[in-house]
Design an enzyme around this catalytic site. Structure first.
Site, PDB file in Angstrom:
ATOM      1  N   LYS A 172       0.858  -1.194   0.000  1.00 46.55           N
ATOM      2  CA  LYS A 172       0.000   0.000   0.000  1.00 46.55           C
ATOM      3  C   LYS A 172       0.892   1.242   0.000  1.00 46.55           C
ATOM      4  O   LYS A 172       1.920   1.261   0.690  1.00 46.55           O
ATOM      5  CB  LYS A 172      -0.913  -0.026   1.232  1.00 46.55           C
ATOM      6  N   SER A 192      -9.942   2.262   2.820  1.00 42.78           N
ATOM      7  CA  SER A 192      -8.997   2.971   1.990  1.00 42.78           C
ATOM      8  C   SER A 192      -8.021   2.072   1.226  1.00 42.78           C
ATOM      9  O   SER A 192      -7.426   2.528   0.259  1.00 42.78           O
ATOM     10  CB  SER A 192      -8.192   3.937   2.855  1.00 42.78           C
ATOM     11  N   SER A 206     -10.448  -0.099   6.916  1.00 42.92           N
ATOM     12  CA  SER A 206      -9.783   0.067   5.622  1.00 42.92           C
ATOM     13  C   SER A 206      -9.104  -1.181   5.064  1.00 42.92           C
ATOM     14  O   SER A 206      -8.676  -1.179   3.916  1.00 42.92           O
ATOM     15  CB  SER A 206      -8.745   1.188   5.697  1.00 42.92           C
TER      16      SER A 206
END
Lengths: 477, 96, 484
Positions: free
Chosen positions: C76, C151, C175
């Site tokens: 990420k 997210s 998330s």
């Protein structure tokens, strides 16, 4: 109207740790810009603070030294504000739960009495970086080497009533942190800085007047001057019917005036909240006691001991103990020479005077404690007189060597040979028949005249005690 | 009910040093007011005697040994900085 | 090859069926040809990946290859990666080439795994749909124009589309779990403090936690074995020993006590999603687990509590983005405030600004006690609820999200409804508990995630419970048609 001055001080002390309060970067002073600012100090995205245990220990030492309550649980908060020397745009500090609670110290007043000044609290926080205003094409340069240096902010009660009291308080705190070894207290390098809250109120009124905060006054002399000009400024305003504005002011030592720092005034809402990157600091009663056991003898205790055990006057004892280095110097000399009073006189006299004149601290005095002891021993064993000793000391201070070397080289050894002294005395008596007659007819005071002449003729080297004794014998009618 | 108006938004935006387009302010004001209304559900909850919880685990701060572990890494750390000269970060002139 | 799990790929590498360079190249090829449809990567790092793969092959030849050696992974874009852009999905950090590695990145490097690139995400992890990314929305591989969740939307989409065997995510209010649910993969948010936060760009420090996003629970265990552990650079990381998370995967479900909070099955939950969850729970009953209805009476406080604490912390955490030492800086600032205001105004998107404003307001003078301190107290009430529930049950189960993936643009004008899509995940972060989402079925061909919540540090138990479900069902093996 009679005005009463009310002063409270906030003293920022840099704790003398090797590494920063929340990072492993060095705290050494004077490095090239930003070479001691690591990822954490720069506040790069993703970095996290980890608390330096030594900062805690040193803060607790201070708290114990001022008789304060140590909070077994304290918490770091974030103080949020944008400023380029504050890289995260918040300063990690302690607002709600500081490490050190209420304590106090006693300061000496000019009339010889003591006054107790309250310490409200002391909390740990991180220092900011430095803004350099030299022109970089009209821009300011930011050096973050200092950012993250551990600070202890010591907040006093508004207990001081004059600039002199404020200075006495500041000196006492300075003395304590130096004794404890928690800070080098170096004011030139910014290790010991002071903000002063100053206000005036009509005498007898309980309620405080509006205060101004004087920022960053970095010498004892400037604190006194800054507070005094601020008192005058406020008094002028109040006397002419005006009102004082609550604001931050900067002392300009060149113009000897304070001026408003508008840049610090806008929207002061620091939005304090507990720093979620750090956990509560917990210290047990046992750990606190273990730290207490490591405390050195503090100035007040030392002073009392000098008076009780060494028989020094209060004045001398105080003067010797205000600075830890000076006290250590004194103790070395006193123990080596075995004469507390003599050591005190020398150190407070010639040594202090020379140091002051040359702006030198006791720690780096060119005549160290062992060397001074060597000199005083020669006075004690009558090798030289006190007067000659001063001459030898001058030479030692100038770096010409230790006492014995100088005494030898310059031939300053005292004349103790009775025959040699008698010869000089005989000559003086022969040359001054009138004075001899006057002395013998009862004018005892003239002995000083004869001693002076004999000493002069011996170039100061004759033993004054012997001279006196022999003169008395020879002048007897 | 919290209703934030234009000047509230402007004040908060300045505190946060956050540039917001003039024409977007009414929408921010509405959204922020709605969010505040939503969070104000908590007002009716009785929290007397409840200790505030700052962390999920009731852990305490670990103490780091006072050891210098970082060395000069200025060149790397400044290699993508917006404006640097003589090792210093530059900002518009700061007036005190 | 791309349908294999980490465990299978690792066995293939060990058996010499293929090299890491070959494996890595095949994933790079897939990303190259397919990610145009998804936008799941912000940065692909082919040269670095192949270099790492080469080293991994050499290590293996030298006889010191761990289980993740040579396995390509996606990270990420919230994790700082030295020498590689670390944008956090924001224009603000578009120029930020990190000068250091996050602890998690160092750990993966040490494991001999290979980084394929950095995945797309909501800007600074603030969002539930990946639509707040400055680099554009991410498509859900299961249906064009549906969001992947957020997210960690890029990581979820990439893993679901077989562009990487596994990825990392971070979870502040759901998330990892919500996008895992939306994309039909396995996502684990560990106990707060289990994985280091150092170098993981902070959104809300007291809630953020990194974890694996994989196709199977077994892979999640392998990833967590690398990620978990104490980090001296993170004061909030925990000095608790790290077990081998694969050790208990095969424990029996017989007698396992599962709690179903009635509040998680009430108003707001899509009926079809509820049915999927109920049948998943039945699966556990078949395996011998005991089902018990429980109550988490403060569940309704989780979203409001979160929307005070998270914005407050983020308003302060993001203040360092000031255009001075890194990141975006506006052109020709006329003074200091202009530098701050314009750099930040230009660098941050609308949702981030919204949260900074809410947080700034909540912390400001006169409001701090009413908002922040109040929320810290309700946070404790929420945590107490869980502690009480866990006195009676081993695992809590429920939906990971109230619905399947919604469409891109559907909720962007309605922040509050968007916030409510995290209604079942947020409380877990507030209490610092571990939580998972595992594929449990489909509604209209869109995946549904079953959420598992455990006691503090009960990751092994969660992984065991998830693994047993995956032994009995095949939902986790389904691939979106376009990416099979």
């Amino acid at each position: 109207m009679q005005w009463e001055v009310v002063i409270g001080l906030e003293i920022h002390v840099q704790l003398s740790t090797k590494s920063k309060i929340f990072s492993g970067a060095s705290t050494a002073y004077g490095a090239e810009p930003n070479t001691q600012a690591c990822t954490v100090d720069l506040g790069l995205p993703g970095v996290l603070p980890v608390f330096n245990g030594e900062a805690l220990k040193k803060s607790v030492m201070f708290g114990l030294a001022v008789g304060a309550k140590i909070n077994e649980r304290s918490v770091f908060d974030r103080k949020n504000y944008f400023y380029p020397d504050s890289p995260k745009a918040y300063q990690i500090s302690q607002l709600y739960y500081p490490i050190v609670g209420e304590g106090h110290i006693d300061i000496d007043m000019e009339d010889g009495t003591q006054k107790r000044i309250g310490v409200t609290r002391a909390h740990m926080e991180e220092d900011a970086g430095k803004s350099l205003h030299e022109s970089f094409h009209g821009q300011t340069g930011i050096d973050l080497n200092r950012a993250g240096t551990p600070l202890l902010e010591i907040v006093s009660e508004p207990d001081m009533r004059s600039a002199k009291e404020a200075v006495a308080y500041m000196r006492k705190i300075h003395s304590i942190v130096r004794y404890l070894g928690v800070s080098d207290g170096n004011m030139q390098e910014g290790s010991f800085r002071c903000d002063a809250n100053v206000s005036l109120r009509p005498k007898g009124q309980e309620e405080f007047g509006t205060r101004a905060e004087l920022k960053n006054i970095n010498s004892f002399r400037f604190v006194e001057k800054a507070i005094n000009v601020e008192i005058e400024r406020q008094m002028d305003i109040l006397e002419s019917g005006g009102t004082v504005t609550q604001e931050t002011r900067l002392y300009d030592s060149e113009k000897n005036e304070t001026r408003s720092m508008r840049s610090k005034e806008e929207a002061n809402d620091y939005r304090y909240f507990p720093d979620p990157d750090l956990l509560p600091i917990v210290i047990s009663a046992d750990e606190i006691e273990a730290i207490r056991a490591t405390l050195p003898e503090l100035p007040d205790d030392k002073c009392a001991r000098y008076m009780d055990q060494l028989g020094l006057s209060e004045k001398d004892a105080k003067a010797l103990t205000i600075d830890r280095d000076m006290a250590e110097y004194y103790e070395t000399v006193q123990q080596a020479v075995g004469d507390a009073k003599m050591a005190a006189n020398w150190i407070l006299g010639d040594v202090a005077a020379h140091n002051n004149k040359n702006g030198i601290e006791f720690k780096v005095c060119p005549v160290n404690a062992e060397q001074l002891s060597g000199l005083l021993k020669r006075v004690k064993d009558n090798t030289i007189s006190g007067k000659i000793a001063k001459e030898v000391f001058e030479a030692m201070y100038a770096g010409e060597g230790d006492a014995d070397t100088i005494i030898d080289k310059k031939g300053l050894k005292q004349i103790t040979d009775t025959g040699a002294i008698e010869a000089i005395i005989d000559e003086v008596i022969a040359n001054n028949p009138g004075q001899v007659a006057e002395f013998q007819s009862g004018k005892d005071k003239l002995i000083g005249f004869f001693v002076g002449h004999v000493m002069k003729a011996s170039k100061g080297k004759a033993n004054p005690g012997q001279v006196n004794q022999l003169l008395q014998q020879k002048l007897k009618p | 009910m919290s209703t934030l108006d234009k000047s509230d938004v402007e004040k908060i935006a300045f505190l946060a040093r956050l540039g917001i387009d003039e024409q977007d302010i009414p929408e921010y004001a509405t959204n922020l007011s709605n969010i505040l209304d939503m969070v104000e559900q908590l007002d009716s909850v009785d929290t007397d005697g409840v200790k505030p919880m700052a962390h999920p685990l009731d852990a305490v701060q670990r103490l780091r040994a006072d050891v210098v572990t970082e060395s000069n890494d200025r060149e790397n750390l400044q290699s993508h900085a917006p404006e640097v000269e003589q090792g210093l970060y530059l900002v518009p002139r700061v007036v005190e | 090859m791309h349908n294999k799990t980490i465990a299978e790929l690792s066995a293939g590498l060990k058996a010499g069926e293929f090299s890491s360079v070959e494996l890595t190249q095949s994933y790079l090829d897939r990303i190259n040809s397919l990610d145009e449809q998804l936008n799941s990567f912000i940065t692909v790092t082919p040269e670095l990946a192949l270099e790492q793969a080469k080293q991994a092959d050499e290590q293996r030849a030298a006889g010191n290859a761990g289980i993740l050696n040579g396995i390509p992974l996606a990270q990420k874009d919230i994790f700082c990666t030295k020498g590689v852009k670390t944008s956090c999905g924001s224009k603000m950090l578009d120029p930020f080439i990190s000068p250091y590695n996050a602890t998690t990145i160092n750990k993966f490097n040490d494991s001999g795994s290979v980084m394929l690139g950095k995945t797309n995400m909501d800007e600074f992890a603030m969002g539930s749909s990946n639509e707040t990314s400055w680099y554009g929305a991410v498509q859900n591989p299961w249906r064009k124009n549906a969001v992947p969740g957020g997210s960690s939307g890029g990581s979820a989409a990439a893993v679901a589309a077989r562009l990487a065997p596994a990825a990392t995510g971070t979870d502040t209010g759901g998330s990892i779990r919500q996008p895992a649910s939306f994309c039909g993969i396995t996502g684990l948010k560990p106990t707060y403090g289990r994985v280091s936060r150092y170098g993981m760009i902070a959104f809300a420090s007291s809630l953020d936690q990194a974890g694996p996003m994989t196709r199977t629970a077994e892979d999640a265990a392998l990833m967590l074995n690398v990620m978990a552990g104490f980090d001296p650079r993170d004061s909030t990381s925990v000095e608790e020993t790290v077990p081998d998370y694969t050790a208990n995967l095969n424990d029996s479900m017989a007698g396992l006590k599962i709690g179903l909070p009635k509040e998680y099955f009430s108003e707001g939950l899509d009926d079809a999603v509820a049915k999927v969850i109920e049948s998943a729970v039945k699966e556990y009953e078949k395996m011998g687990a005991v089902i018990k209805e429980i109550s988490l009476p403060t569940s309704n406080l989780a979203v409001p509590t979160y929307y005070i604490i998270a914005p407050s912390e983020c308003s302060s955490n993001l203040s360092r983005m000031d255009g001075v030492r890194f990141g975006h800086r506006c052109e020709d600032p006329k003074d200091l405030n202009d530098l701050y205001i314009r750099s930040r105004g230009e660098g941050f998107g609308t949702e981030v600004k919204r949260r900074i404003l809410v947080g700034t307001y909540a912390l400001s003078e006169g409001f701090y006690d009413a908002y922040y301190v109040k929320a810290q107290k309700t946070r404790r009430l929420i945590t107490n609820d869980f502690n009480q529930a866990f006195a009676d049950v081993d695992v809590i189960m429920g939906p990971a999200a109230p619905s399947t993936a919604f469409n891109i643009g559907e909720l962007t004008d309605d922040p509050i409804t968007m916030y409510l899509s995290d209604i079942y995940t947020i409380a877990v972060n507030l209490a610092g508990l571990p939580g998972m989402s595992i594929p449990a079925g489909f509604v209209n061909d869109m995946p549904v995630g079953l959420q598992l919540i455990g006691k503090h540090f009960a990751e092994s138990k969660l992984l065991n419970v998830a693994h047993q479900f995956q032994q009995a069902t095949d939902w986790h093996t389904k691939a979106p048609a376009a990416f099979k």
